[in-house]
Design an enzyme around this catalytic site. Structure first.
Site, short mmCIF file in Angstrom:
data_model
loop_
_atom_site.label_atom_id
_atom_site.label_comp_id
_atom_site.label_asym_id
_atom_site.label_seq_id
_atom_site.Cartn_x
_atom_site.Cartn_y
_atom_site.Cartn_z
N GLY A 61 119.15 43.77 -58.43
CA GLY A 61 118.68 45.01 -59.22
C GLY A 61 120.34 45.51 -59.63
O GLY A 61 121.08 44.90 -60.00
N ASN A 62 120.17 47.06 -59.76
CA ASN A 62 121.35 47.75 -60.29
C ASN A 62 122.72 47.34 -59.35
O ASN A 62 123.44 46.91 -59.73
CB ASN A 62 121.06 49.33 -60.29
CG ASN A 62 122.06 50.13 -60.88
OD1 ASN A 62 122.26 51.33 -60.54
ND2 ASN A 62 122.38 49.64 -62.15
N TRP A 63 122.51 47.68 -58.02
CA TRP A 63 123.51 47.41 -57.19
C TRP A 63 123.79 45.93 -56.74
O TRP A 63 125.03 45.58 -56.63
CB TRP A 63 123.24 48.16 -55.77
CG TRP A 63 124.34 48.31 -54.69
CD1 TRP A 63 124.06 48.33 -53.39
CD2 TRP A 63 125.64 48.29 -54.82
NE1 TRP A 63 125.24 48.46 -52.80
CE2 TRP A 63 126.13 48.59 -53.43
CE3 TRP A 63 126.58 48.42 -56.12
CZ2 TRP A 63 127.74 48.67 -53.60
CZ3 TRP A 63 127.81 48.84 -55.75
CH2 TRP A 63 128.48 48.79 -54.53
N GLY A 64 122.65 45.19 -56.81
CA GLY A 64 122.87 43.83 -56.68
C GLY A 64 123.75 43.08 -57.76
O GLY A 64 124.58 42.28 -57.48
N PHE A 114 114.33 38.42 -58.54
CA PHE A 114 112.96 38.65 -58.68
C PHE A 114 112.37 38.46 -60.07
O PHE A 114 112.88 39.18 -60.83
CB PHE A 114 112.47 40.04 -58.08
CG PHE A 114 111.09 40.16 -57.90
CD1 PHE A 114 110.48 39.77 -57.33
CD2 PHE A 114 110.54 41.06 -59.06
CE1 PHE A 114 108.80 40.09 -57.19
CE2 PHE A 114 109.15 41.21 -58.94
CZ PHE A 114 108.43 40.87 -58.29
N LYS A 117 120.74 59.94 -46.37
CA LYS A 117 121.61 60.67 -47.32
C LYS A 117 120.48 60.89 -48.59
O LYS A 117 120.51 61.67 -49.24
CB LYS A 117 122.87 60.11 -47.84
CG LYS A 117 122.98 58.69 -48.15
CD LYS A 117 123.04 58.42 -49.91
CE LYS A 117 122.57 57.13 -50.03
NZ LYS A 117 122.89 56.82 -51.38
N ASN A 155 117.77 59.54 -57.00
CA ASN A 155 116.91 60.42 -56.07
C ASN A 155 117.06 61.86 -56.41
O ASN A 155 115.98 62.64 -56.58
CB ASN A 155 117.31 60.27 -54.63
CG ASN A 155 116.62 58.63 -54.38
OD1 ASN A 155 115.61 58.54 -54.05
ND2 ASN A 155 117.81 57.91 -54.04
N LYS A 197 114.07 51.58 -58.08
CA LYS A 197 113.08 52.26 -57.04
C LYS A 197 113.68 53.63 -56.64
O LYS A 197 114.78 53.48 -56.06
CB LYS A 197 112.54 51.21 -56.10
CG LYS A 197 112.08 49.88 -56.54
CD LYS A 197 110.68 50.25 -56.76
CE LYS A 197 109.97 48.70 -57.28
NZ LYS A 197 109.18 49.04 -58.42
N1 LIG Z 1 121.89 51.53 -57.39
C1 LIG Z 1 123.09 52.19 -56.72
O1 LIG Z 1 123.88 52.62 -57.17
C2 LIG Z 1 123.15 51.79 -55.33
C3 LIG Z 1 124.15 51.82 -54.56
C4 LIG Z 1 124.15 51.69 -53.13
C5 LIG Z 1 123.39 51.00 -52.46
N2 LIG Z 1 122.14 50.87 -53.31
C6 LIG Z 1 120.89 50.34 -52.57
O2 LIG Z 1 120.82 48.84 -52.80
C7 LIG Z 1 119.47 48.57 -52.64
C8 LIG Z 1 118.91 47.88 -53.92
O3 LIG Z 1 119.01 48.66 -54.82
P1 LIG Z 1 119.14 48.30 -56.39
O4 LIG Z 1 120.03 49.30 -56.99
O5 LIG Z 1 119.98 47.06 -56.40
O6 LIG Z 1 117.74 47.77 -57.09
P2 LIG Z 1 116.95 48.68 -58.25
O7 LIG Z 1 116.30 49.87 -57.63
O8 LIG Z 1 118.07 48.61 -59.35
O9 LIG Z 1 116.20 47.52 -58.82
C9 LIG Z 1 115.00 47.03 -58.15
C10 LIG Z 1 114.95 45.56 -57.78
O10 LIG Z 1 113.77 45.24 -57.22
C11 LIG Z 1 113.41 44.00 -57.83
N3 LIG Z 1 111.80 43.99 -57.32
C12 LIG Z 1 110.77 44.46 -57.79
N4 LIG Z 1 109.57 44.29 -57.28
C13 LIG Z 1 109.84 43.48 -56.16
C14 LIG Z 1 109.10 42.73 -55.30
N5 LIG Z 1 107.92 42.73 -55.44
N6 LIG Z 1 109.90 41.85 -54.38
C15 LIG Z 1 110.99 41.96 -54.39
N7 LIG Z 1 112.08 42.32 -55.23
C16 LIG Z 1 111.32 43.42 -56.11
C17 LIG Z 1 113.62 44.00 -58.81
O11 LIG Z 1 113.70 42.81 -59.51
C18 LIG Z 1 114.97 44.63 -58.77
O12 LIG Z 1 115.90 43.76 -58.78
C19 LIG Z 1 118.68 49.87 -52.36
O13 LIG Z 1 118.38 49.82 -50.96
C20 LIG Z 1 119.59 50.98 -52.88
O14 LIG Z 1 119.37 51.88 -52.03
C21 LIG Z 1 121.94 51.19 -54.63
#
Ligand SMILES: NC(=O)c1ccc[n+]([C@@H]2O[C@H](COP(=O)([O-])OP(=O)(O)OC[C@H]3O[C@@H](n4cnc5c(N)ncnc54)[C@H](O)[C@@H]3O)[C@@H](O)[C@H]2O)c1
EC number: 1.1.1.8
Length: 347
Positions: free
Chosen positions: A10-13, A39, A202, A268, A294
């Site tokens: 996703g975004n962070w990944g 995914f 947080k 959020n 999400k």
């Molecule tokens: N975005 C940020 O700035 C940030 C920073 C630090 C930590 N985080 C944390 O990192 C974690 C991942 O967030 P993100 O920002 O990478 O994701 P995201 O919210 O940007 O993306 C959602 C991800 O979920 C996947 N997805 C959707 N349906 C799915 C399913 N049924 N099974 C598995 N995967 C599915 C999507 O393909 C996508 O990769 C979260 O816990 C978030 O709190 C995010």
């Protein structure tokens, strides 16, 4: 040499894939190819994995930033984790059970992992840390990484700090090597449970801060909400974490710094502000505003609320409680103010 697999995109990944892809090219101890589980979805008529592998950009979740070419998108989770020595878990927390279940018995027994996931899990025995779920299901050691790290700013190479919590110091230091850059500075601490619980809680405070913004309460009120939220985070960690909870951990990036950035810049906060202004439901706003990303805060507030209720502690956590009740039980959003005014911290 260690082969790295990133579980999530996703975004962070995707932002962390950028760092890992660049770092492994420079560091002998890691294999220079990195696997990233994606995914699979169709974006603009093409598979997201094909887009990433050909155009080297995650156009849906991190548009505008090129990924290193040695980061290879893999749609099969089992294929992605096979042979990996280091696993980086970075998915929305609601998917952690399904993902771990799919790879039980498929992960190298000497592999080590790190979770970047912010959230908690709710099982029959109450709340559990996401790291505990992964550790139990996969039988590997898990460190955690949490900090003031908005993904797009990290992808843009803007300076920030972060915290790794590790029960086995050696593993924390290995992940520091994998992930650190001059603009992504890492501190390793042993208080791993506190680091992780900070990252989850947080997001609840950020929802409260977003309500304050939506109601035009002003900066002083919002600062009060952030401070009282921090006090609830500390109190909750003391009740919930089994090990020692050090106040110093809250002064690391995973604590107060992440809280600040999330309450000013995160998704959020943004959705909570719109919720207070428009009266639309959270589901509608998540769909309208986040393009597949999400929300984490409301769900975490529900998980925390049920634990507090079960233990008869709701009155000690009025901010966490109000966020849950406003999100899910129709409590008027204006009551955010009364929860701050009568907070037990003032008595
Ligand atoms: N975005 C940020 O700035 C940030 C920073 C630090 C930590 N985080 C944390 O990192 C974690 C991942 O967030 P993100 O920002 O990478 O994701 P995201 O919210 O940007 O993306 C959602 C991800 O979920 C996947 N997805 C959707 N349906 C799915 C399913 N049924 N099974 C598995 N995967 C599915 C999507 O393909 C996508 O990769 C979260 O816990 C978030 O709190 C995010």
């Amino acid at each position: 040499m260690g082969l790295v697999c990133i579980v999530g995109s996703g975004n962070w990944g995707s932002a962390i894939a950028k760092i890992i892809g660049d770092n492994v090219k420079k560091l002998q101890k890691f294999v220079s190819l990195v696997k990233m589980w994606v995914f699979e979805e169709i974006v603009n008529g093409r598979k997201l994995t094909d887009i990433i592998n050909n155009d080297h950009e995650n156009v849906k979740y991190l548009p505008g930033y090129k990924l290193p070419e040695n980061v290879v998108a893999v749609s099969s989770l089992r294929e992605a984790v096979k042979d990996a020595d280091l696993l980086v878990f970075v998915i929305p927390h609601q998917f952690i059970h399904a993902i771990c279940d799919e790879i039980i018995g498929k992960v190298h027994k000497d592999a080590v992992g790190i979770t970047l996931i912010k959230g908690v899990d709710e099982g029959p025995q109450g709340l559990r840390l996401i790291s505990e779920v992964i550790r139990e299901k996969l039988g590997i050691d898990i460190s955690v990484l949490m900090g003031a790290n908005t993904a797009n700013e990290v992808a843009a190479g803007k300076f920030c700090e972060t915290t790794i919590g590790s029960k086995i110091l050696e593993n924390g230091l290995l992940f520091k090597e994998l992930l650190e850059t001059p603009n992504f500075r890492i501190t390793v601490v042993d208080d791993a449970d506190t680091v992780e619980i900070c990252g989850a809680l947080k997001n609840i405070v950020a929802v409260g801060a977003g309500f304050c913004d939506g109601l035009h309460y002003g900066n002083n009120t919002k600062a009060a909400a952030i401070r009282l939220g921090l006090m609830e985070m500390i109190a909750f960690a003391r009740i919930f974490c089994t090990g020692q909870v050090s106040t110093n951990t809250f002064l690391e990036s995973c604590g107060v710094a992440d809280l600040i950035t999330t309450c000013y810049a995160g998704r959020n906060r943004k959705v909570a502000e719109a919720f207070a202004r428009t009266g639309k439901t959270l589901e509608e706003l998540e769909k309208e505003m986040l393009n597949g990303q999400k929300l984490q805060g409301p769900q975490t507030s529900a998980e925390v609320y049920r634990v507090l209720k079960q233990r008869g502690l709701l009155n000690k956590f009025p901010l966490f409680t109000a966020v849950y009740q406003i999100c899910y039980e129709g409590r008027p959003v204006e009551e955010m103010l009364s929860c701050l005014q009568s907070h037990p911290e003032h008595i």
